[in-house]
Design a protein around this motif. Structure first.
Motif, short mmCIF file in Angstrom:
data_model
loop_
_atom_site.label_atom_id
_atom_site.label_comp_id
_atom_site.label_asym_id
_atom_site.label_seq_id
_atom_site.Cartn_x
_atom_site.Cartn_y
_atom_site.Cartn_z
N LEU A 155 0.82 -1.28 0.08
CA LEU A 155 0.06 0.02 -0.03
C LEU A 155 0.82 1.35 0.10
CD1 LEU A 155 -2.76 -0.91 2.60
CD2 LEU A 155 -3.04 -0.61 0.12
N GLU A 156 1.91 1.22 0.48
CA GLU A 156 2.92 2.55 0.50
C GLU A 156 3.75 2.52 -0.78
OE1 GLU A 156 3.12 4.58 2.97
OE2 GLU A 156 1.51 3.46 4.22
N LEU A 157 3.66 1.39 -1.39
CA LEU A 157 4.38 1.62 -2.86
C LEU A 157 3.74 1.83 -4.03
CD1 LEU A 157 7.01 -1.27 -2.56
CD2 LEU A 157 7.49 1.23 -2.60
N GLU A 158 3.68 2.82 -4.88
CA GLU A 158 3.03 3.17 -6.03
C GLU A 158 3.91 2.45 -7.02
OE1 GLU A 158 2.90 7.31 -6.68
OE2 GLU A 158 1.63 7.84 -4.93
N PRO A 159 2.90 1.70 -8.01
CA PRO A 159 3.48 1.02 -9.09
C PRO A 159 4.76 1.77 -9.72
CG PRO A 159 1.25 0.99 -9.24
CD PRO A 159 1.68 1.91 -8.00
N VAL B 27 0.23 -2.99 -3.85
CA VAL B 27 0.65 -2.00 -4.95
C VAL B 27 -0.44 -1.38 -5.78
CG1 VAL B 27 2.20 -1.89 -6.84
CG2 VAL B 27 2.89 -3.26 -4.70
N VAL B 28 -1.56 -2.33 -6.27
CA VAL B 28 -2.65 -2.06 -6.83
C VAL B 28 -3.55 -0.93 -6.26
CG1 VAL B 28 -4.63 -2.82 -8.17
CG2 VAL B 28 -2.49 -4.30 -8.31
N LEU B 29 -3.28 -1.16 -4.93
CA LEU B 29 -4.29 -0.26 -4.08
C LEU B 29 -3.71 1.06 -3.67
CD1 LEU B 29 -6.45 -2.97 -2.22
CD2 LEU B 29 -7.39 -1.39 -3.87
N ALA B 30 -2.26 1.13 -4.14
CA ALA B 30 -1.69 2.32 -3.41
C ALA B 30 -2.26 3.47 -3.76
CB ALA B 30 -0.16 2.04 -3.93
N ASN B 31 -2.86 3.72 -4.97
CA ASN B 31 -3.58 5.05 -5.20
C ASN B 31 -4.98 5.13 -4.73
OD1 ASN B 31 -1.06 6.11 -6.56
ND2 ASN B 31 -1.40 4.80 -8.40
N SER B 32 -5.44 4.03 -4.23
CA SER B 32 -6.90 4.35 -3.95
C SER B 32 -7.04 5.07 -2.75
CB SER B 32 -7.24 2.60 -3.27
OG SER B 32 -8.51 2.74 -2.84
N GLU B 33 -8.32 5.72 -2.69
CA GLU B 33 -8.69 6.62 -1.86
C GLU B 33 -9.08 5.89 -0.40
OE1 GLU B 33 -12.55 5.95 -4.33
OE2 GLU B 33 -10.55 5.90 -4.70
N TYR B 34 -9.15 4.41 -0.46
CA TYR B 34 -9.35 3.82 0.74
C TYR B 34 -8.08 3.39 1.19
CZ TYR B 34 -14.51 4.00 -1.10
OH TYR B 34 -15.61 4.56 -1.46
N ARG B 35 -7.19 3.71 0.91
CA ARG B 35 -5.72 3.33 1.29
C ARG B 35 -5.38 3.30 2.60
NH1 ARG B 35 -0.38 6.11 -0.26
NH2 ARG B 35 -0.44 6.78 1.81
N LEU C 250 3.35 -12.95 -1.46
CA LEU C 250 3.55 -12.17 -2.88
C LEU C 250 2.15 -11.60 -3.24
CD1 LEU C 250 5.20 -11.52 -5.34
CD2 LEU C 250 5.04 -13.39 -6.04
N GLY C 251 1.15 -12.25 -3.22
CA GLY C 251 -0.08 -11.97 -3.76
C GLY C 251 -0.75 -10.80 -3.16
N THR C 252 -0.64 -10.79 -1.65
CA THR C 252 -1.09 -9.67 -1.15
C THR C 252 -0.25 -8.43 -1.30
OG1 THR C 252 0.17 -10.43 0.89
CG2 THR C 252 -2.31 -10.93 0.86
N PHE C 253 1.09 -8.72 -1.56
CA PHE C 253 1.87 -7.31 -1.72
C PHE C 253 1.39 -6.92 -3.25
CE2 PHE C 253 5.48 -5.92 -4.16
CZ PHE C 253 5.93 -4.96 -3.38
N ILE C 254 0.98 -7.70 -4.08
CA ILE C 254 0.46 -7.22 -5.51
C ILE C 254 -0.69 -6.50 -5.26
CG2 ILE C 254 -0.22 -7.81 -7.78
CD1 ILE C 254 1.73 -10.34 -7.52
N ALA C 255 -1.62 -6.87 -4.34
CA ALA C 255 -2.81 -6.25 -4.31
C ALA C 255 -2.48 -4.89 -3.73
CB ALA C 255 -3.83 -7.29 -3.50
N VAL D 208 -6.11 -11.13 -8.96
CA VAL D 208 -5.55 -10.12 -7.89
C VAL D 208 -5.61 -8.80 -8.33
CG1 VAL D 208 -3.64 -9.59 -6.38
CG2 VAL D 208 -4.47 -12.05 -6.67
N VAL D 209 -4.92 -8.50 -9.66
CA VAL D 209 -4.95 -7.22 -10.09
C VAL D 209 -6.36 -6.67 -10.34
CG1 VAL D 209 -4.01 -5.84 -12.14
CG2 VAL D 209 -2.77 -7.57 -11.03
N LEU D 210 -7.43 -7.53 -10.82
CA LEU D 210 -8.60 -7.08 -11.31
C LEU D 210 -9.27 -6.64 -10.11
CD1 LEU D 210 -10.67 -6.85 -13.40
CD2 LEU D 210 -11.35 -9.31 -12.84
N ILE D 211 -9.19 -7.40 -9.03
CA ILE D 211 -9.88 -7.08 -7.78
C ILE D 211 -9.33 -5.83 -7.13
CG2 ILE D 211 -10.12 -7.83 -5.19
CD1 ILE D 211 -9.91 -10.78 -6.33
N GLY D 212 -8.00 -5.76 -7.16
CA GLY D 212 -7.45 -4.55 -6.41
C GLY D 212 -7.96 -3.36 -7.10
N GLY D 213 -7.88 -3.51 -8.64
CA GLY D 213 -7.99 -2.19 -9.48
C GLY D 213 -9.41 -1.81 -9.84
N PHE D 214 -10.25 -2.85 -9.71
CA PHE D 214 -11.71 -2.52 -10.31
C PHE D 214 -12.50 -2.84 -9.29
CE2 PHE D 214 -9.17 -3.44 -13.86
CZ PHE D 214 -9.19 -1.91 -14.65
#
Length: 625
Positions: A71-75, A269-277, A262-267, A214-220
């Motif tokens: 969550l602290e790392l933007e892509p 990163v995907v949510l790093a720019n989310s307003e719910y971070r 690793l999976g939750t780390f990817i999630a 995982v990317v789909l869940i985090g992004g959309f």
């Protein structure tokens, strides 16, 4: 139920007692948890507790920690790390595996067993290292960033290791396990897996599809889900949804043979720019802290002292040898990748232990007939002991290596301070950088001293001159010309260092004007007690501007909003001076009865007057006066 409550009570009371003591002694919370685990180990044995099972459960704290790190790392920032991630991380795993494998071969192990040992011991403890980095504020240092790159690559490397290790199975162990299976199966089925019986190409597609999910869940999908839950206004539903997402992703990764962390780390990163971070961080962080603490305690409780005492010299020697090998490999790579100064030692010593994934891989090797049980048991002890020694390695770095390096570097840099100016700025980060630019824009040259190599390299790349060094050192200040300086701007971001520098400067050079950065309101009083009278709270002015903007957003004219902000500012500053003489830095503010009484009296006297002035300005009555 009673056994569970007794077990929970045992862990909690051990942690509550040991961790505060260890933290107060400067040993860090991790060592406190490890000591607590060692202390309760006999009690767990009497209760018949399966420590390994609890440890597997508590490893979910590592999964949560990697999610929060993501969550602290933007892509974009993660992409910028690709050089160190692949280069430094990859070479560390390869170099350590090769070195440990050669030592294992020299000790008489077969090549497949030696290679397996090298792979298992090449990993470091993500849980201990990141926890310690965050506690000590080292995460953003050059050594901290390099260490994070290595740890992240190691988490990724677990996946090919899980694929490679079964290929190293020993025929004699396979035959023995098959005979054991013929004569008495345990009745337990295979672990649930989505790829266990698929051909390689199909398993690969399923794995890639899972990462895509995982990317789909985090992004959309998370935004509409959390937006729907937020409308209910029920905080517990948001917590449940956050846990559901993390547990679901971890479960999906486990089902396809990938690392849950690793999976939750990817999630993340995907949510790093989310307003719910930030909401996700605040909801998950308490669970992460509790589970990590439980994990560290199980590591301490899991140390096999019977095996240790039966061959103490050998086990201690192997543990210290592993730490020495990993530290040497990391130190060499730190030189190649230009990690400098004490950060080089921070990387080498901080990641010199074996890691929690070592326990997972060791269980996996035994289950797949790769390692004999007695060797795996000894390796588990080495892993646990190396993790137990890690907080001591950090203490060695903090107390011995970092100060020694600072002293040597300051002495070397004294000669490089060629231009002495009447203005000295200590620290050129977010605060000091703006001050430096303002002064230069007005024609006032400055001497800038900073203790961050990365910051100074960036400045020099843009043609700006700055000097490396610890600004709290009297000899470096003398070299920078403090004896002839008119102004010292203290813009470093460490409270203790600010206090030390302000105290020395005002006592040694009483005519020097010192402007000091204060971390918060309490810090203002500490600096005031030290004699500083030009103190700037680092978030105060921006807060005043936000308040002024809030006035304007509510329909108040710009000039009146400015005047209201100035009125509040003047009142706040006056009130601070009024209570400064009764503020005692040796006790908490809420326990100082005289201070509490003075603040209440001032509030009763001044708040009505402040309200009247604000109303007069807002309604235009002040203009008519």
């Amino acid at each position: 139920m009673t056994d569970f409550l007794l077990l929970a009570f045992t862990f909690l009371i051990a942690g509550v007692i040991a961790v505060p003591i260890a933290t107060r002694l400067g040993l860090g919370s991790v060592l406190g948890y490890l000591i607590a685990g060692i202390a309760i180990s006999p009690a767990l044995g009497m209760l018949g507790v399966d420590v390994v099972s609890i440890q597997h459960f508590a490893e979910f704290g590592v999964v949560m920690m990697l999610f929060l790190v993501g969550l602290e790392l933007e892509p974009q920032r993660l992409w910028a790390m690709r050089g160190r991630l692949l280069g430094l991380g990859g070479l560390q795993v390869l170099g350590t595996t090769l070195a440990v494998t050669l030592v294992a071969l020299a000790l008489g192990l077969g090549w497949s067993v030696a290679l397996t040992v090298g792979l298992v011991l090449s990993l470091s403890s993500t849980a201990i290292v990141l926890q310690t980095f965050n506690e000590k504020g080292m995460m953003r240092s050059d050594g901290g960033q390099a260490g994070f790159s290595v740890l992240l690559f190691q988490d990724i490397a677990v996946i090919p290791m899980l694929a490679l290790i079964p290929l190293l199975a020993l025929p004699e162990l396979v035959e023995a396990m098959s005979h054991a299976g013929d004569h008495g199966a345990d009745g337990h089925g295979e672990a649930l897996s989505l790829v266990a019986h698929l051909p390689g190409w199909a398993a690969g597609l399923v794995t890639l599809a899972s990462v895509g999910v995982v990317v789909l869940i985090g992004g959309f999908l998370t935004r509409p889900l959390f937006r729907f839950i937020a409308r209910t206004g029920l905080r517990e539903l948001f917590v449940a949804a956050a846990l559901m997402m993390v547990i679901g992703i971890a479960l999906l990764m486990s089902l396809v043979g990938l690392s849950p962390a690793l999976g939750t780390f990817i999630a993340g990163v995907v949510l790093a720019n989310s307003e719910y971070r930030h909401e996700l961080e605040s909801d998950i962080d308490p669970f992460r802290g509790l589970l990590l603490g439980l994990f560290f305690m199980t590591v301490g409780a899991g140390i096999n002292f019977v095996l240790l005492f039966s061959d103490a010299l050998l086990m201690i020697g192997l543990t210290l040898g592993l730490i020495a090998i990993k530290a040497a490999v990391l130190y060499g790579l730190a030189i190649i990748f230009k990690v400098r100064g004490s950060n080089r030692w921070l990387l080498a010593l901080g990641l010199a232990q074996a890691g929690e994934f070592g326990f997972v891989l060791l269980s996996f090797t035994v289950a797949n007939a790769v390692l004999p049980g007695d060797i795996a048991e000894r390796l588990s002890l080495i892993v646990a002991m190396s993790m137990l020694l890690t907080p001591l390695l950090f203490i060695i770095h903090d107390k011995l290596i970092a100060p020694h390096f600072s002293s040597e570097q300051a002495e070397r840099d004294e000669a490089t301070i060629e231009e002495i100016h009447p203005i000295i700025i200590a620290g050129r980060g977010r605060v000091g950088g703006i001050v430096d630019r303002m002064l230069h824009a007005a024609g006032f040259p400055t001497t800038v001293v900073d203790y961050s190599y990365a910051q100074l390299d960036m400045l020099r790349a843009f043609g700006m001159k700055a000097y490396f060094g610890d600004a709290t050192r009297p000899d470096l200040l003398h070299a920078a010309g403090i004896a002839e300086a008119r102004l010292l701007v203290v813009a470093i971001d460490n409270r203790d260092q600010i206090n030390a520098l302000v105290s020395y400067a005002l006592q040694t050079y009483p005519d020097l004007h010192v402007i000091a950065r204060a971390v918060d309101r309490d810090h203002v009083y500490q600096l005031y007690e030290l004699g500083c009278r030009d103190i700037i709270r680092e978030t105060y002015d921006s807060s005043i501007r936000i308040g002024r903007s809030a006035f304007e957003a509510l329909g108040i004219e710009h000039e009146r909003a400015l005047e209201m902000a100035r009125t509040f500012d003047m009142t706040d500053r006056r009130s601070m001076i009024e209570v400064a003489d009764v503020y005692d830095t040796t006790i908490p503010a809420h326990e100082n009865k005289e201070l509490v009484a003075r603040v209440k009296a001032i509030a009763e006297e001044w708040e009505p007057e402040l309200r009247r002035k604000m109303d007069d300005i807002r309604l235009g009555r002040a203009d008519r006066d």
